[in-house]
Scaffold this motif. Sequence first.
Motif, mmCIF file in Angstrom:
data_model
loop_
_atom_site.group_PDB
_atom_site.id
_atom_site.type_symbol
_atom_site.label_atom_id
_atom_site.label_comp_id
_atom_site.label_asym_id
_atom_site.label_seq_id
_atom_site.Cartn_x
_atom_site.Cartn_y
_atom_site.Cartn_z
ATOM 1 N N VAL A 1 0.786 -1.253 -0.179
ATOM 2 C CA VAL A 1 0.055 0.032 -0.049
ATOM 3 C C VAL A 1 0.983 1.338 0.047
ATOM 4 O O VAL A 1 0.709 2.136 -0.863
ATOM 5 C CB VAL A 1 -0.935 0.063 1.240
ATOM 6 C CG1 VAL A 1 -1.436 1.266 1.301
ATOM 7 C CG2 VAL A 1 -2.025 -1.297 0.999
ATOM 8 N N ASP A 2 1.924 1.100 0.950
ATOM 9 C CA ASP A 2 2.796 2.489 0.877
ATOM 10 C C ASP A 2 3.426 2.443 -0.542
ATOM 11 O O ASP A 2 3.865 3.882 -1.045
ATOM 12 C CB ASP A 2 3.992 2.119 1.828
ATOM 13 C CG ASP A 2 3.255 2.445 3.227
ATOM 14 O OD1 ASP A 2 2.125 3.057 3.241
ATOM 15 O OD2 ASP A 2 3.784 2.123 4.344
ATOM 16 N N SER B 1 -8.098 -0.377 2.827
ATOM 17 C CA SER B 1 -9.305 0.694 3.142
ATOM 18 C C SER B 1 -9.060 1.351 4.563
ATOM 19 O O SER B 1 -9.230 2.484 4.575
ATOM 20 C CB SER B 1 -10.806 -0.356 3.205
ATOM 21 O OG SER B 1 -10.473 -1.281 4.059
ATOM 22 N N GLU B 2 -8.407 0.777 5.456
ATOM 23 C CA GLU B 2 -7.870 1.361 6.359
ATOM 24 C C GLU B 2 -7.063 2.648 6.367
ATOM 25 O O GLU B 2 -6.924 3.481 6.901
ATOM 26 C CB GLU B 2 -7.269 0.481 7.347
ATOM 27 C CG GLU B 2 -8.415 -0.470 8.421
ATOM 28 C CD GLU B 2 -9.135 0.493 9.291
ATOM 29 O OE1 GLU B 2 -8.381 0.754 10.362
ATOM 30 O OE2 GLU B 2 -10.140 1.033 9.142
ATOM 31 N N THR B 3 -6.223 2.311 5.274
ATOM 32 C CA THR B 3 -4.926 3.250 5.105
ATOM 33 C C THR B 3 -5.716 4.546 4.419
ATOM 34 O O THR B 3 -5.294 5.734 4.804
ATOM 35 C CB THR B 3 -3.903 2.793 4.051
ATOM 36 O OG1 THR B 3 -3.343 1.775 4.554
ATOM 37 C CG2 THR B 3 -2.998 4.011 3.790
ATOM 38 N N ALA B 4 -6.712 4.402 3.482
ATOM 39 C CA ALA B 4 -7.580 5.368 3.094
ATOM 40 C C ALA B 4 -8.442 5.976 4.064
ATOM 41 O O ALA B 4 -8.358 7.362 3.979
ATOM 42 C CB ALA B 4 -8.521 4.865 2.111
ATOM 43 N N SER C 1 -5.033 6.798 13.735
ATOM 44 C CA SER C 1 -5.052 7.827 12.816
ATOM 45 C C SER C 1 -4.083 9.059 13.289
ATOM 46 O O SER C 1 -3.591 9.742 12.340
ATOM 47 C CB SER C 1 -6.434 8.123 12.241
ATOM 48 O OG SER C 1 -7.116 8.841 13.263
ATOM 49 N N GLN C 2 -4.252 9.565 14.609
ATOM 50 C CA GLN C 2 -3.735 10.817 15.018
ATOM 51 C C GLN C 2 -2.044 10.441 15.163
ATOM 52 O O GLN C 2 -1.464 11.517 15.258
ATOM 53 C CB GLN C 2 -4.411 11.244 16.149
ATOM 54 C CG GLN C 2 -5.808 11.429 16.424
ATOM 55 C CD GLN C 2 -6.610 12.017 17.493
ATOM 56 O OE1 GLN C 2 -6.018 11.408 18.583
ATOM 57 N NE2 GLN C 2 -7.759 12.563 17.626
ATOM 58 N N LEU C 3 -1.969 9.130 15.660
ATOM 59 C CA LEU C 3 -0.485 9.051 16.063
ATOM 60 C C LEU C 3 0.697 8.520 15.083
ATOM 61 O O LEU C 3 1.808 8.964 15.206
ATOM 62 C CB LEU C 3 -0.276 8.332 17.375
ATOM 63 C CG LEU C 3 -0.920 8.632 18.561
ATOM 64 C CD1 LEU C 3 -0.587 7.657 19.791
ATOM 65 C CD2 LEU C 3 -0.420 9.897 19.029
ATOM 66 N N PHE D 1 2.164 5.144 7.317
ATOM 67 C CA PHE D 1 1.143 4.430 8.054
ATOM 68 C C PHE D 1 0.765 3.194 7.658
ATOM 69 O O PHE D 1 0.423 2.215 8.358
ATOM 70 C CB PHE D 1 -0.158 5.512 7.407
ATOM 71 C CG PHE D 1 -1.667 5.134 8.338
ATOM 72 C CD1 PHE D 1 -1.610 5.775 9.610
ATOM 73 C CD2 PHE D 1 -2.325 4.129 7.889
ATOM 74 C CE1 PHE D 1 -2.861 5.621 10.224
ATOM 75 C CE2 PHE D 1 -3.476 3.883 8.275
ATOM 76 C CZ PHE D 1 -3.829 4.753 9.571
ATOM 77 N N GLY D 2 0.678 2.652 6.421
ATOM 78 C CA GLY D 2 0.625 1.411 5.981
ATOM 79 C C GLY D 2 1.638 0.240 6.569
ATOM 80 O O GLY D 2 1.107 -0.721 6.997
#
Length: 415
Positions: free
Chosen positions: A75-76, A133-136, A342-344, A350-351
Motif C-alpha cells: 500500500v505504501d 481501506s484502513e489506510t485510505a 490515525s492521530q499518532l 501509516f501502511g
Amino acid sequence: MSRRPPPRHAKTSAPGLVTGIYVPRAADAAASAMTTYGVPLLVLATTGSPVLTGLAFALEWLPRLGAFAAAGTLVDRYGAARVFRLAALARAMVVMTAAFVLAASAEGPTGTVTVMVLAAVSGVATECTFIASETAGGAASRLAGGRAHRVQSVLMAIDQTAILAGPAAAGLLLHWRGPVGMLSILAGLSLLGTVLVPRHKTDMAITPAASVAGGLRTGWSTFRSLPALAWLVGGLVLSNFAAGLLQAAMPIIIVTELGRSSTDAGLIWSTAAVASLLAITATRTAIDRWGLWAVGAVAATIAATATLAVSQAHTYNGYLLLIAVLMAGEGGMVVVLRTLRSQLIPADVFGSTLSVTALLLLAPFPAAGLLVAAVPPDHLSHAITGAAILQALGLAMAFTRLRTLPGLRVPARHP
C-alpha cells in the motif's frame, strides 16, 4: 534539503468521503463479513466436523498474518486504491472457483479440501483489502483533524452494518440455497468492490521500493515509539483472543451442542452487530464530551464483564444477549483504537505501522481456532472462562497504564 513527497493515499485530490471512502468500504465490508462468519459455517455444513471447523477458522486467519506483512508495504508503495482493487478481484475469482467445484462435488475429500483452501486464500485477500481501506480511512481522518473520531465512527458503522447483515445473510443463504448460493453472492460483492473503488490517475508508486522485511522493521520501530498505541494494542490482543475463541466456537455450540440451525448461528452475530452499531454511535458523542480514555475504559469494562458472563451461559438466548453486550464494548474500544492510530502514526509510514498493529491484533485468532479444534466440545466453556479472565486482566493493566500516558488523554470537547 528536498522533502520526500507524501504517499499517494495521503493526497487530498481524491474523491470525497462518500464516493472515495465510504461506498467502496461498504461493499468490501459486506464481502468480508460474509467471508469471516460464513466460511466456518460452510465448513461445518460441508464436513460435519467440529475439529475441521476449528482448523478452518485457524486456516482462515493464519495466512492473514502473512498478508499483513506484505500488504502494508504494498500500500505504501503502490497506493491503497490499486491494492484494494486487485485483492478484491482475487477474492472474487477464488470464491467463484470454489462455487464451481462445490457445485460438482460438495461431499467427500474434494469438498473438504475446497472449503479448507477457500478459508485460507479468502482470508489473505480479505486482509489486503482491509489494509488498503484502513489506510485510505486513516488519511481521511488526518484531514479531519479534531473530528477524526467522527470519520472513524462512520467507518466503524459501515463495518458493523455489514456484520449486521453478513452473518445472517450467510446463514440464510447456506440454509436455503446451499454453499453455491452463498458463495455466488460473496463473489458478487467482491466484484462490486473492484468497480466502486475510485481510479485515480495518480495511483502509482511514488515511495522508494522497500522489502517486506524493511516495511515491517519501519512499522515496528514506529509502533515502539508510540507507547499509548502499544499499551492499547497490548490490551486488545488479549481481548481479541477471547473474541476469537467465541467466534470459532459459536458454530459448534449453537449448531452441534444446542441443535439450532446455521441461520440461528448467524443471527447471533447479526444481533451483536446491532448493539455494536448503537455503541459506535454513542461513542462518537461520548468522546466529544468525556475524551478518549474515559470512553475506552468504560467500553473495556463492558466487554470484559460480558465475556466472563458468556462463559457461564447455557442457552441460546443467553448467548444472543451476552455476545451483543460484548460486541458493544468491543465496538467502543475499536473506535478509540482507530482514532488514536490515525492521530499518532505518521502518514508516510501509516501502511507499514498499520500492518504491525494488525499482525499483533489478529495473531490471537488462529490460536483461538487451534484451541477450539483441540478442546472437546463439552470443555469449551472452561476454555472461554480462562480467556475471559486473561481479557479482563489485560484490559485492566492497559487502561491503568494509559491513564498516565499522552495520546489517549485527549481533552474532551464540551458543547
